[in-house]
Design a protein around this motif. Structure first.
Motif: not given
Length: 719
Positions: A11-12, A136-138, A142-147, A176-178
């Motif tokens: 994705e972009g 690591g984000r959508t 707008s949102h951080a992705r989980t594992g 990714a979410d640090p």
């Protein structure tokens, strides 16, 4: 066939350019010729910022037009024909390179499944393993992705790659979410392992999101909002705007809401808020701002313009005709881009990649064999890598020079050395913040610090008592930045010093002659340049310090230069240069070189040395075969010792200009602790290299007690 790697995403906005830059830089450390290829771009002729970023890397020497395969329009019109063109154009690039970094398309105007499928087809047809980048984000950010989210994305993406017969090399979760890196790596690894079906495990790495990398520059914000600069320093438009504050309220409510590095949107008729914000930026008790946008199209009253002029602030103030809502909306919709002219982002991207991706493992996966050629870029990387491994403490006295601050930020981002900057702490940190630099990890010391001043003055007075220096006299001397920095090194508060960007060579090194002094068995302080040619690195000495050395001094220079060569991994084979070779000439100048050569052999029989010898016989195996066929040095010399400063200084500059060599130095040698001088025309990259060299010297030099040998005077020093 060259080494190939295809970098693509599902994705972009995954930050694929950060990964591509990291891979390119990693390959360039081992290989001499690294290329870049963009199979699909918006246009063959119009700039593609990712391709421009990679082509700006020092390891790449290719024209833009050759590095693009086809356009999106060509893919839409006939995918099979476009693929054939891509393969043909890639072959032309590959013939020129040892490795090629292939960067997939950017998901601009076609559906994600279709685009990923086509990227996978390209990779399979080019025979290039895929380094898959997962966001690591959508995709809208707008949102951080989980594992668990990342595992689902990996499931879909790797299946698409398999369906097109593309080979998966490794996976990187970027942005990714640090706080959940391990969880994200575990989720992606589970997905990849499940799809591997007994094959060798595919490495998975994760890079944390960093707000600076995704922040737009103030210039981008200015362009997006249709604004123009009305006050302030235009150079500061390159600072990243990491937040936005809408100041549509009273002054006392705006001030607590200011954010470090933010752009503040102020209605053009709220001049009280404007002035308060400018004053807050100048204050040490409020955050440093990226800039201000005055919106609404209101012209400033003459008395307000006069007031702002009296504040003498460099903070950029922009003006536009939009309303507050539209201005704020356009700012938030402006995306940051990694570009070659954003030094902070460039260094940060490389630092994140080096920290979180195992470069050695990546090279092993690609079966990259180390090159036998050492290019200037490879040598510079080796310097930084060695310095990083020992992390010495270097003091930079010229904390009021922007080049020093930029170099310090780069060195700290890359973890090359611990640094102390000299200067007024508030002024140094404020200027660093204005330039958008990260100097948080640098120590800043004021040379007027009373405790250190007394401590240094007492020590300096003791060292110079034989010259009649008293503590009161020393109190004035040690506040000079060169003396203060040198005293830090002398007393173990720093491992080395680099100065000279704003000061003469004599001003930089005189304190070292007085305080640090020479190593045992060394009578003079001299210098060398490391001359990085296209395929090897040579040592030239002395090209900067001693105008007309005696035979004894020339022998000292040769021995010190050999030791310096060994410090930097260069096998010393010393050529004592003259205008004649062997016994063919006579005269005082030749006799001096002949005597110096004998002294080197007497003092260091373990060193390979030849002299007198002409430059061509020392450097060219064909000439050497005629003039000195039995010599172990002739035709293979790595350390070139010039008979005088005039010859050495002119020769290094001639080789630098005519052969395109990178001259690194001057590097001072013979001191008990490393002090190095910069040219006053030094570039940021020169400062970075010199700090790395100083750190390496500090890590390899044996400590000792102060020498009693007389130090040379610096009057003849040249830079």
């Amino acid at each position: 066939m060259s080494t190939r790697i295809f970098i693509t995403s599902a994705e972009g906005h995954t930050g694929k350019s950060t990964i591509a830059l990291g891979v390119l830089d990693t390959l360039s450390h081992e290989l001499g010729r690294v290329g870049v290829f963009r199979p699909v771009a918006r246009s063959v002729s119009e700039p593609d910022y990712v391709l421009e970023l990679l082509l700006a890397h020092d390891s790449v020497d290719l024209p833009y037009e050759q590095c693009v395969g086809v356009t999106y329009d060509e893919v839409h019109a006939d995918p099979d024909a476009a693929l054939a063109t891509i393969v043909a154009r890639f072959a032309a690039i590959e013939r020129q390179c040892d490795a090629v970094v292939i960067v997939g398309s950017d998901y601009t105007d076609v559906g994600s499944p279709t685009e990923l499928s086509f990227n996978a087809r390209i990779a399979a047809n080019l025979g290039a393993p895929v380094l898959l980048v997962l966001g690591g984000r959508t995709s809208d950010g707008s949102h951080a992705r989980t594992g668990a989210d990342m595992r689902q994305v990996a499931d879909v993406t790797t299946a698409e790659l398999r369906s097109e017969h593309a080979s998966l090399l490794a996976v990187i979760a970027n942005r990714a979410d640090p706080e959940h890196l391990d969880e994200i790596v575990a989720g992606v690894r589970e997905s990849v392992a499940a799809s591997a079906e007994g094959a060798e495990p595919v490495p998975v790495w994760a890079l944390p999101e960093d707000r600076v990398l995704v922040a737009p520059t103030l210039r981008s914000v200015m362009d997006a909002t249709g604004a123009r600069l009305v006050r302030g320093d235009e150079a500061l438009l390159e600072r990243e705007a990491v937040g936005v504050v809408v100041a549509a309220m009273s002054m006392e409510n705006v001030l607590p809401r200011l954010i470090e590095g933010s752009v503040v949107v102020v209605p053009g008729d709220r001049t009280d808020v404007l002035v308060a914000t400018v004053l807050a930026h100048a204050s040490e008790t409020f955050p440093s701002l990226a800039g201000i946008i005055l919106n609404g199209g209101f012209d400033l009253a003459p008395q307000v313009v006069r007031l702002l002029g009296g504040l003498d602030s460099s903070l950029p103030i922009l003006w536009n005709e939009l309303g507050t809502y539209d201005t704020a909306l356009r700012i938030t919709e402006t995306r940051g881009r990694l570009a070659a002219d954003s030094t902070r982002k460039y260094d940060l991207a490389l630092s994140l990649f080096e920290t979180h991706v195992d470069g050695a493992a990546l090279l092993a996966l690609l079966e990259v064999a180390p090159s036998q050629v050492v290019t200037p870029l490879m040598f510079e990387y080796q310097l930084l890598d060695r310095a990083r491994s020992i992390r010495k403490h270097i003091v930079l006295p010229e904390g009021d020079d922007d080049r020093i601050l930029r170099a310090a930020s780069s060195l700290l981002q890359r973890g090359v050395a611990k640094l102390t900057l000299l200067g007024n702490e508030s002024a140094v940190r404020a200027r660093g913040a204005e330039l958008g630099l990260d100097l948080a990890d640098a120590d800043v010391l004021d040379p007027n610090d009373p405790a250190l001043q007394r401590q240094f003055a007492a020590e300096y007075a003791t060292l110079r008592a034989h010259k009649g220096t008293t503590v009161d006299m020393a109190m004035d001397t040690v506040t000079d930045v060169s003396y203060f920095g040198t005293m830090m090194v002398k007393m173990g508060l720093a491992d080395g010093m680099v100065s000279g960007a704003k000061h003469t060579t004599a001003h930089t090194i005189r304190p070292a002659f007085e305080v640090i002094k020479t190593l045992p068995d060394v009578s003079v302080v001299s210098s060398v340049f490391l001359m990085a040619l296209a395929d090897r690195v040579l040592v030239y000495g002395d090209c900067a310090v001693i105008p007309d050395p005696t035979a004894e001094q020339l022998a000292d220079i040769a021995i010190s230069s050999a030791q310096t060569a060994q410090q930097f991994g260069i096998e010393p084979r010393i050529a004592m240069l003259s205008y004649s070779t062997g016994d063919s000439g006579s005269g005082a100048d030749v006799d001096k070189v002949r005597q110096a050569t004998a002294l080197v052999r007497e003092r260091r029989p373990d060193l390979l040395v030849e002299g007198p010898i002409q430059y061509d016989a020392a450097a060219d195996p064909t000439v050497a075969a005629t003039k000195m066929p039995d010599s172990q040095v002739a035709g293979r010399a790595t350390v070139f010792i010039f008979p005088d400063l005039n010859t050495g200084n002119n020769t290094y500059k001639a080789v630098q200009r005519s052969a395109g060599a990178v001259a690194i130095g001057p590097i001072l040698q013979g001191l008990r602790k490393p002090i190095n001088d910069l040219s006053r025309g030094a570039l940021v990259s020169d400062i970075v290299n010199t700090v790395a060299i100083t750190a390496i010297q500090a890590g390899t030099q044996e400590p000792g007690s102060p020498a009693e040998a007389p130090a040379p005077t610096p009057e003849g020093a040249s830079s």
